[in-house]
Design an enzyme around this catalytic site. Structure first.
Site, PDB file in Angstrom:
ATOM      1  CE  LYS A  77      27.757  10.142  62.973  1.00 35.41           C
ATOM      2  NZ  LYS A  77      27.555   9.994  64.984  1.00 35.41           N
TER       3      LYS A  77
ATOM      4  CD  GLN B 130      22.546  12.513  68.660  1.00 35.01           C
ATOM      5  OE1 GLN B 130      21.814  12.734  67.324  1.00 35.01           O
ATOM      6  NE2 GLN B 130      23.085  13.765  68.995  1.00 35.01           N
TER       7      GLN B 130
ATOM      8  CG  ASP C 145      30.735  10.382  71.226  1.00 32.68           C
ATOM      9  OD1 ASP C 145      30.150  11.694  70.192  1.00 32.68           O
ATOM     10  OD2 ASP C 145      30.293   9.835  71.960  1.00 32.68           O
TER      11      ASP C 145
ATOM     12  N   GLY D  10      28.162  16.347  68.107  1.00 33.70           N
ATOM     13  CA  GLY D  10      30.001  16.990  67.444  1.00 33.70           C
ATOM     14  C   GLY D  10      30.165  16.358  66.219  1.00 33.70           C
ATOM     15  CG  HIS D  11      30.020  14.936  62.470  1.00 35.55           C
ATOM     16  ND1 HIS D  11      29.565  15.022  61.588  1.00 35.55           N
ATOM     17  CD2 HIS D  11      29.608  13.963  63.651  1.00 35.55           C
ATOM     18  CE1 HIS D  11      27.886  14.095  62.087  1.00 35.55           C
ATOM     19  NE2 HIS D  11      28.313  13.740  63.444  1.00 35.55           N
TER      20      HIS D  11
END
Length: 443
Positions: A16, A224, A13, A40-41
């Site tokens: 990235k 991650q 988080d 999730g990005h």
């Protein structure tokens, strides 16, 4: 042009998605090398907000080849849903997207096992997303996994599925008193997924290595963060894959001699989703303020993230195990208006000062962080694109992050939008190695 690995330095988080989006402009190929749809990005540009779970965020640029590598575990239903959602927003997905035939598949029994296992742990919960990631990786290591290429061979797929379902049903029924799964139902469902995805499945090790031999630039996108890596992280409160930079090689079939650099992504404070030790966690109004101002809620789960001050021990460890060549720091604007800001340089436990990350969870859980305190700044940094315009206090804080992390800063994010960024050096461009942080205060 350089072949660059992007890796999180904390517990994921770190932002990235935005950094990958920016650097994708200078890449020919963007490849995701580990994790699954639990990551999730988020990317915000002039066309709106895009949340990615499996597809590399480089798909937003035309002319880029986007790859899901063999180190990723793929939920075909989630992948198709994500593809459809992006296409509905005008994103082209055709020959520009390829998934490895060696990537393992998440099946319904993986999700059932993970949810049941997590529920049975009570207070010892790891904080998984329940998306079947861990059990899929477990099958991979047990050599009973089903891969994307298997879905294209109906006879082979059915044989493997029959063997696995028989074993998994026994496991679910006896250990968790849960109803088992029907082979035929899964087989038909996944054959449908195979028909939809077959044109995208290929040997991506050949694709990637050929691209590098042609002189093309490859951006390796991790999910991650370092401290969720199954080997290097705060085990057992980790993910089930190699989130550190080494995973870029094993997760894509590209050898380490073809990697030119590794950029670590770090927030200017620290967050963690799920359970596990968190030495600088703030359980007061300051932590709540960071959570609110930073919008610290998971892109995948929506659950609130735990927040704390920047932990130099955590990021320095990431510098070492990843071989970081530079840093991108994110969310500087979130600290605007704080009267004072703290930075952790070590841990004190039972009279001993720890300057390096301990593998002992007891130390990490019960230690007292050793802080340095910095004056905050009143001048807003949101949207700044020039280092010279940063407040002096912000420059001092960033310089100290460089020193404590033992890694130079190349990029500073000052907002959620693509253009709200200070680029000191472009790590995708060839350049001479520079001395670390000596002249940064004079910028």
């Amino acid at each position: 042009m350089a072949n660059l690995v992007i890796v999180g330095t904390q517990w994921g988080d770190e932002g990235k998605g935005k950094i990958v989006d920016i650097l994708s402009r200078d890449a020919d190929v963007v490849v995701r090398y580990q994790g699954g749809s639990n990551a999730g990005h988020t990317v915000i540009n002039q066309h709106g907000t895009f949340v990615f779970h499996l597809l590399p965020s480089g798909i937003l640029y035309r002319g880029k080849t986007c790859v899901i590598g063999n180190g990723v575990v793929v939920d075909p239903a989630s992948l198709i849903e994500e593809m459809d959602g992006l296409q509905a927003k005008g994103v082209k997905i055709g020959r520009n997207f390829v998934v490895s035939e060696r990537a393992h598949v998440i099946l319904p029994y993986h999700k059932a096992i993970e949810k049941a296992s997590e529920q049975s742990k009570g207070s010892r919960k790891i904080g998984t997303t329940g998306r079947g990631i861990g059990p899929s990786y477990a099958d991979k290591m047990a050599r009973i996994g089903i891969r994307m290429g298997d879905l294209l061979n109906p006879q082979l797929f059915r044989r493997k599925l029959e063997e696995n379902v028989a074993e998994m049903n026994t496991f679910l029924e006896r250990l968790y008193q849960m109803e088992g799964f029907q082979v035929e139902k899964i087989f038909q469902q996944y054959r449908g997924y195979a028909d939809r995805l077959k044109d995208h499945v290929a040997d991506t090790t050949v694709l990637l290595n050929n691209a590098i031999e042609r002189g093309e630039c490859v951006l390796f996108e991790g999910a991650q963060g370092t401290h969720l890596d199954v080997d290097c992280g705060t085990y057992p409160y980790v993910t089930s894959s190699s989130a550190a930079a080494g995973g870029a090689c094993t997760g894509t079939g590209v050898g380490p001699t073809k990697i030119d650099g590794v950029m670590g992504i770090a927030k200017v404070y620290t967050t963690r989703g799920g359970g596990g030790p968190f030495p600088t966690e703030l359980l007061d109004n300051v932590g709540g303020g960071l959570q609110e101002r930073g919008k610290e809620f998971g892109a995948t789960t929506g659950r609130p993230r735990r927040c704390g001050w920047f932990d130099g021990v955590v990021v320095r460890y990431a510098t070492r195990v990843n071989g970081l060549t530079s840093l991108a720091v994110t969310k500087l604007d979130v600290l605007d208006g704080f009267k004072e800001i703290k930075l952790c340089t070590g841990y004190r436990y039972n009279g001993t000062l720890y300057k390096d990350m301990s593998a002992d969870l007891q130390v990490l859980t019960d230690c007292e962080p050793v802080y340095e305190t910095f004056r905050g700044w009143a001048t807003p940094t949101t949207g700044l694109t020039s280092y010279a315009k940063l407040p002096p206090q912000a420059k001092r804080y960033l310089a100290r992050i460089e020193e404590v992390a033992a890694c130079p800063i190349d990029i500073i994010s000052t907002g959620s939008k693509r253009e709200e960024t200070i680029v000191l050096n472009n790590p995708m461009a060839p350049k001479r190695r520079r001395p670390m942080a000596k002249s940064r205060r004079k910028r």
